[in-house]
Design a protein around this motif. Sequence first.
Motif, PDB file in Angstrom:
ATOM      1  N   SER A 196     -18.436 -26.877   7.266  1.00  0.00           N
ATOM      2  CA  SER A 196     -19.105 -27.914   8.042  1.00  0.00           C
ATOM      3  C   SER A 196     -20.113 -28.697   7.223  1.00  0.00           C
ATOM      4  N   VAL A 197     -20.693 -28.068   6.219  1.00  0.00           N
ATOM      5  CA  VAL A 197     -21.684 -28.758   5.366  1.00  0.00           C
ATOM      6  C   VAL A 197     -21.136 -28.896   3.948  1.00  0.00           C
ATOM      7  N   LEU A 198     -19.821 -29.022   3.859  1.00  0.00           N
ATOM      8  CA  LEU A 198     -19.154 -29.087   2.557  1.00  0.00           C
ATOM      9  C   LEU A 198     -19.654 -30.241   1.704  1.00  0.00           C
ATOM     10  N   ILE A 199     -20.049 -31.343   2.361  1.00  0.00           N
ATOM     11  CA  ILE A 199     -20.464 -32.533   1.612  1.00  0.00           C
ATOM     12  C   ILE A 199     -21.684 -32.255   0.741  1.00  0.00           C
ATOM     13  N   ILE A 200     -22.551 -31.343   1.184  1.00  0.00           N
ATOM     14  CA  ILE A 200     -23.735 -31.011   0.390  1.00  0.00           C
ATOM     15  C   ILE A 200     -23.313 -30.339  -0.909  1.00  0.00           C
ATOM     16  N   GLY A 201     -22.382 -29.380  -0.819  1.00  0.00           N
ATOM     17  CA  GLY A 201     -21.907 -28.704  -2.019  1.00  0.00           C
ATOM     18  C   GLY A 201     -21.097 -29.620  -2.915  1.00  0.00           C
ATOM     19  N   VAL A 202     -20.295 -30.494  -2.305  1.00  0.00           N
ATOM     20  CA  VAL A 202     -19.475 -31.424  -3.085  1.00  0.00           C
ATOM     21  C   VAL A 202     -20.352 -32.359  -3.908  1.00  0.00           C
ATOM     22  N   GLN A 203     -21.433 -32.827  -3.324  1.00  0.00           N
ATOM     23  CA  GLN A 203     -22.324 -33.753  -4.017  1.00  0.00           C
ATOM     24  C   GLN A 203     -23.238 -33.053  -5.026  1.00  0.00           C
ATOM     25  N   SER A 204     -23.609 -31.807  -4.735  1.00  0.00           N
ATOM     26  CA  SER A 204     -24.643 -31.121  -5.518  1.00  0.00           C
ATOM     27  C   SER A 204     -24.060 -30.008  -6.381  1.00  0.00           C
ATOM     28  N   GLY A 205     -23.270 -30.395  -7.371  1.00  0.00           N
ATOM     29  CA  GLY A 205     -22.746 -29.417  -8.314  1.00  0.00           C
ATOM     30  C   GLY A 205     -21.257 -29.202  -8.227  1.00  0.00           C
ATOM     31  N   GLY A 206     -20.664 -29.487  -7.064  1.00  0.00           N
ATOM     32  CA  GLY A 206     -19.237 -29.303  -6.920  1.00  0.00           C
ATOM     33  C   GLY A 206     -18.827 -27.839  -6.821  1.00  0.00           C
ATOM     34  N   PRO A 207     -17.533 -27.539  -7.010  1.00  0.00           N
ATOM     35  CA  PRO A 207     -17.003 -26.186  -6.823  1.00  0.00           C
ATOM     36  C   PRO A 207     -17.735 -25.071  -7.571  1.00  0.00           C
ATOM     37  N   THR A 250     -13.210 -37.443  -1.050  1.00  0.00           N
ATOM     38  CA  THR A 250     -13.478 -36.400  -0.061  1.00  0.00           C
ATOM     39  C   THR A 250     -14.873 -36.548   0.530  1.00  0.00           C
ATOM     40  N   ALA A 251     -15.860 -36.777  -0.339  1.00  0.00           N
ATOM     41  CA  ALA A 251     -17.245 -36.900   0.120  1.00  0.00           C
ATOM     42  C   ALA A 251     -17.444 -38.110   1.010  1.00  0.00           C
ATOM     43  N   GLU A 252     -16.681 -39.195   0.748  1.00  0.00           N
ATOM     44  CA  GLU A 252     -16.858 -40.440   1.488  1.00  0.00           C
ATOM     45  C   GLU A 252     -15.770 -40.648   2.537  1.00  0.00           C
ATOM     46  N   SER A 253     -15.155 -39.563   3.000  1.00  0.00           N
ATOM     47  CA  SER A 253     -14.072 -39.641   3.988  1.00  0.00           C
ATOM     48  C   SER A 253     -14.515 -40.388   5.242  1.00  0.00           C
ATOM     49  N   ALA A 254     -13.632 -41.250   5.737  1.00  0.00           N
ATOM     50  CA  ALA A 254     -13.935 -42.025   6.949  1.00  0.00           C
ATOM     51  C   ALA A 254     -14.100 -41.121   8.163  1.00  0.00           C
ATOM     52  N   THR A 255     -13.553 -39.908   8.089  1.00  0.00           N
ATOM     53  CA  THR A 255     -13.687 -38.981   9.209  1.00  0.00           C
ATOM     54  C   THR A 255     -15.116 -38.460   9.333  1.00  0.00           C
ATOM     55  N   GLY A 256     -15.874 -38.562   8.260  1.00  0.00           N
ATOM     56  CA  GLY A 256     -17.237 -38.027   8.266  1.00  0.00           C
ATOM     57  C   GLY A 256     -17.291 -36.539   8.029  1.00  0.00           C
ATOM     58  N   VAL A 257     -16.133 -35.900   7.900  1.00  0.00           N
ATOM     59  CA  VAL A 257     -16.057 -34.444   7.673  1.00  0.00           C
ATOM     60  C   VAL A 257     -15.142 -34.195   6.478  1.00  0.00           C
ATOM     61  N   PRO A 258     -15.691 -33.885   5.312  1.00  0.00           N
ATOM     62  CA  PRO A 258     -14.868 -33.655   4.126  1.00  0.00           C
ATOM     63  C   PRO A 258     -13.775 -32.609   4.334  1.00  0.00           C
ATOM     64  N   LEU A 259     -14.042 -31.588   5.142  1.00  0.00           N
ATOM     65  CA  LEU A 259     -13.041 -30.542   5.353  1.00  0.00           C
ATOM     66  C   LEU A 259     -11.803 -31.093   6.045  1.00  0.00           C
ATOM     67  N   ILE A 260     -11.994 -32.004   6.988  1.00  0.00           N
ATOM     68  CA  ILE A 260     -10.836 -32.626   7.654  1.00  0.00           C
ATOM     69  C   ILE A 260     -10.011 -33.399   6.627  1.00  0.00           C
ATOM     70  N   GLN A 261     -10.679 -34.070   5.711  1.00  0.00           N
ATOM     71  CA  GLN A 261      -9.964 -34.808   4.661  1.00  0.00           C
ATOM     72  C   GLN A 261      -9.165 -33.859   3.780  1.00  0.00           C
TER      73      GLN A 261
END
Length: 526
Positions: free
Chosen positions: A48-59, A290-301
């Motif tokens: 649910s908060v995947l975007i924070i991890g994606v932006q801040s260091g990645g996998p 993924t971070a900028e997905s139009a769905t607003g939820v990277p996991l859905i993307q």
Amino acid sequence: METKDTSIHEDAVLSKLGYQQELKRSFGLLGMIGFSFSIVTSWTALGSVLIIGVQSGGPPVMIYSWIGICVFTLAVAYSLAEICSAFPTNGGQYSWVAMLAPPRIARGMSYVTGWFMLTGILAMGATNNFIGANFILGQANLSFPGYEIQRWHTVLLAYLIAWISTAINIFGPHLLDRISRGVLIWNILSFVIVVIVLLACNDHKQPASFVFRDFENLTGFSTGFAAILGLLQSSFGMCCYDAPAHMTEEMLQPSREAPKAIVMSVYIGAVTGFVFLISICFCIGDITTTAESATGVPLIQIFYDSTGSTVGTCFLSSLIVVIVLFCSNALLAEGSRSLFAFARDHGLPFSRLFAKVDEKRQIPVYAILLACGVQMALNSIYFGTLTGFNTVISIATEGFYLSYAMPLLVRVIARFSGHAKILPGPYTLGRYGIYINLIGLAFLIFTSITFNFPTLAPVDKENMNYTSAAIGVIGLISLVTWITTGRQSFTGPQLETGNSDVLHGQAEDAGVQYESKLGKLSDEKV
């Protein structure tokens, strides 16, 4: 017959803490593990908060920080479990502080802890409502690309989720134990289905170097600072495991089973979270997309990129939506019981009202309504700021972590000031307790500091992290209300004088001495 005797024994323990049993005891161990894990539910929280991890260091930061956070969280969980076993009351952290702190500072620290604890629980409920709304609207956007998600859509849907949870809590309290057991099964099955489908359908998996080595930084800050920010995702994913402590007065054997539920929810969360993160990181597509997905939820993307199917994506997302809805129900129950307990000790304005228990349903109806109202107020932050979601996440996580830190802090203070107390519960850490407490406390202090940092640069009024201001306001309110009314009215747990030889005795280092005193206490209670 054994269950009835156990309930009588637990009622007697609660009475020795100065409280009358008013709520109905119905939760068993499995139900409480399900209840707790439905709130912790690390794998869905991480997604649910995947975007924070994606932006801040990645996998790499997501995975390695998760391992570290889980190890240190266990130190905290074991520490809280030991205290919960000794003092099984819905007040949780603030009650423990009142009973463990040196007498001169006990009431004041307990009062402040109560405010931070309530902030964490209620803000986490609001965060969960946000998450549910985001997943539902994200599916709508995916299914109907012409639909553009607006912030007010998210807030109104979050309100609806809060109302549904309130209705279930008021009109179906007798179903909570059965719901919790069912949700545990649903949660684990959903986890297995999501992981298998992702790995089986994704035909463009990332190389191992991307998952375990390549650093991604979309924050605008330096590499080191971005890595520290990445801790927020993992910290949020491993939170709320104190839930059983706030439901002890509705458990059949809280002294023995609440500590087990606390620790087990962390272990289950750690394993499912780790497997989920590895799977997601191998299946993630372009980081920026993924971070900028139009769905607003990277996991859905990620679901869509892996399956290539709108229907398949919505199916997987709907599994999570169900978990989020039941999590909302559990968080509202936990929050209302915590408000009830604090009001019972005269810690809130209009305490008499919020401490009332409906005699027919045996639930605190006004506390439930108050919890719903506070969640909705926190959801309304998103009307005014784009980073309202992240701010509420930070407030929730910091509120929890500060409330976790206070009992550990007072135990350490009491230990070195000569006011240490024996914990008269069946779940004990023995002579290693103080060292585990210190590790957990150091971890909580460090993470509580990081939650106040802004997550994007350059920093402006739109993306500023207002957590420090919010926490400061809460601290100021608690201080002012303590000086004006709390100091005169707040009671905290009222220990029976006859029990003070155990609860206020000097702590022993040796586990054998602890067991001896525990045996005497058990004989007295029986």
